[in-house]
Design a protein around this motif. Structure first.
Motif, PDB file in Angstrom:
ATOM      1  N   VAL A   6       1.022  -0.871  -0.165  1.00  0.00           N
ATOM      2  CA  VAL A   6       0.006   0.218  -0.522  1.00  0.00           C
ATOM      3  C   VAL A   6       0.735   0.854   0.286  1.00  0.00           C
ATOM      4  O   VAL A   6       0.622   2.447  -0.650  1.00  0.00           O
ATOM      5  CB  VAL A   6      -0.744  -0.084   0.638  1.00  0.00           C
ATOM      6  N   ASN A   7       1.884   0.681   0.725  1.00  0.00           N
ATOM      7  CA  ASN A   7       2.788   2.216   0.934  1.00  0.00           C
ATOM      8  C   ASN A   7       3.271   2.372  -0.962  1.00  0.00           C
ATOM      9  O   ASN A   7       4.098   4.146  -0.893  1.00  0.00           O
ATOM     10  CB  ASN A   7       3.948   2.531   1.858  1.00  0.00           C
ATOM     11  N   GLU A   8       3.474   1.915  -1.587  1.00  0.00           N
ATOM     12  CA  GLU A   8       3.611   2.123  -2.669  1.00  0.00           C
ATOM     13  C   GLU A   8       2.821   2.694  -4.428  1.00  0.00           C
ATOM     14  O   GLU A   8       3.082   4.027  -4.755  1.00  0.00           O
ATOM     15  CB  GLU A   8       4.533   1.161  -3.473  1.00  0.00           C
ATOM     16  N   GLU A  81       2.352  -3.376 -15.941  1.00  0.00           N
ATOM     17  CA  GLU A  81       3.250  -3.751 -14.335  1.00  0.00           C
ATOM     18  C   GLU A  81       4.047  -2.103 -14.083  1.00  0.00           C
ATOM     19  O   GLU A  81       4.394  -1.221 -14.365  1.00  0.00           O
ATOM     20  CB  GLU A  81       3.342  -4.390 -13.612  1.00  0.00           C
ATOM     21  N   VAL A  82       4.702  -2.336 -15.392  1.00  0.00           N
ATOM     22  CA  VAL A  82       6.174  -1.544 -15.496  1.00  0.00           C
ATOM     23  C   VAL A  82       5.759  -0.050 -15.382  1.00  0.00           C
ATOM     24  O   VAL A  82       6.230   1.473 -15.415  1.00  0.00           O
ATOM     25  CB  VAL A  82       6.874  -2.219 -16.515  1.00  0.00           C
ATOM     26  N   ILE A  83       4.408   0.290 -16.500  1.00  0.00           N
ATOM     27  CA  ILE A  83       3.945   0.943 -16.680  1.00  0.00           C
ATOM     28  C   ILE A  83       3.221   1.869 -16.133  1.00  0.00           C
ATOM     29  O   ILE A  83       3.785   3.215 -15.566  1.00  0.00           O
ATOM     30  CB  ILE A  83       3.321   1.227 -17.943  1.00  0.00           C
ATOM     31  N   LEU A  84       2.263   0.974 -15.156  1.00  0.00           N
ATOM     32  CA  LEU A  84       2.014   1.915 -13.903  1.00  0.00           C
ATOM     33  C   LEU A  84       3.082   2.355 -12.574  1.00  0.00           C
ATOM     34  O   LEU A  84       2.339   3.486 -11.856  1.00  0.00           O
ATOM     35  CB  LEU A  84       0.887   0.514 -13.065  1.00  0.00           C
ATOM     36  N   LYS A  85       4.073   1.758 -12.685  1.00  0.00           N
ATOM     37  CA  LYS A  85       4.601   1.370 -11.495  1.00  0.00           C
ATOM     38  C   LYS A  85       5.300   3.061 -11.956  1.00  0.00           C
ATOM     39  O   LYS A  85       6.006   4.274 -11.554  1.00  0.00           O
ATOM     40  CB  LYS A  85       6.259   1.060 -10.837  1.00  0.00           C
ATOM     41  N   ALA A  86       5.951   2.958 -12.986  1.00  0.00           N
ATOM     42  CA  ALA A  86       6.252   4.395 -14.022  1.00  0.00           C
ATOM     43  C   ALA A  86       5.013   5.716 -13.803  1.00  0.00           C
ATOM     44  O   ALA A  86       5.305   6.485 -13.352  1.00  0.00           O
ATOM     45  CB  ALA A  86       6.429   4.614 -15.367  1.00  0.00           C
ATOM     46  N   SER A  92       3.860  10.534  -7.366  1.00  0.00           N
ATOM     47  CA  SER A  92       4.189  10.709  -6.048  1.00  0.00           C
ATOM     48  C   SER A  92       4.929  12.350  -6.290  1.00  0.00           C
ATOM     49  O   SER A  92       4.996  13.004  -5.286  1.00  0.00           O
ATOM     50  CB  SER A  92       4.920   9.236  -5.928  1.00  0.00           C
ATOM     51  N   SER A  93       5.802  12.556  -7.897  1.00  0.00           N
ATOM     52  CA  SER A  93       6.378  13.037  -7.434  1.00  0.00           C
ATOM     53  C   SER A  93       5.797  15.277  -7.564  1.00  0.00           C
ATOM     54  O   SER A  93       6.364  15.714  -6.829  1.00  0.00           O
ATOM     55  CB  SER A  93       7.304  12.872  -8.763  1.00  0.00           C
TER      56      SER A  93
END
Length: 149
Positions: A6-8, A81-86, A92-93
């Motif tokens: 959750v914290n990510e 997943e890679v796209i959503l992490k990016a 977040s920024s």
């Protein structure tokens, strides 16, 4: 997507529930459960499709469930997943820079084995292995056999 701690996940995404996407997910999972015989003494034709009525046409497909940890490698989901992490990292920024509200922050459904029939040209259909359907495009849901005539 659901495997992340959750914290990510940025707080702007954690603190919201999209009722349209939630309703569609429950609807799709219920119909899929009936098709697969998971509900005792209740069944439905295994050829039953979920139909999403959108602004641009009718979308049919199955809900895409992420692979389990011990399943074989799925390159489509890994790319997703890679796209959503990016996206989450960039979001977040923005949050750190003071953004308080997102626009167009609707949820989406991941679909597989998709057919899209445009209202503009019903004779032409698009067949896709994978499709992201944003909830704000959904006007309604149905299920059953669809005549392609």
């Amino acid at each position: 997507m659901d495997k992340k701690p959750v914290n990510e996940i940025p707080v702007l995404l954690q603190e919201r529930v999209d009722l349209k996407a939630l309703t569609a997910s429950v609807f799709v999972n219920s119909i899929e459960g009936l098709k697969n015989g998971k509900i005792k003494d209740v069944s439905i034709d295994p050829n039953t499709e979920i139909l999403f009525f959108t602004h641009f046409g009718v979308v049919s497909g199955s809900l895409y469930n992420p692979p389990e940890e011990n399943d074989e490698f799925d390159p489509v989901y890994s790319l997703h997943e890679v796209i959503l992490k990016a996206r989450d990292s960039l979001l977040s920024s923005y949050i750190e820079d003071g953004v308080k509200r997102m626009v167009n922050d609707k949820s989406f459904l991941l679909l597989k084995d998709v057919t899209i029939k445009s209202y503009a040209n019903n004779d032409n259909s698009y067949k896709l292995a994978y499709f992201v359907l944003y909830s704000d495009a959904i006007l309604g849901l149905s299920f059953g056999s669809r005549k392609m005539e």
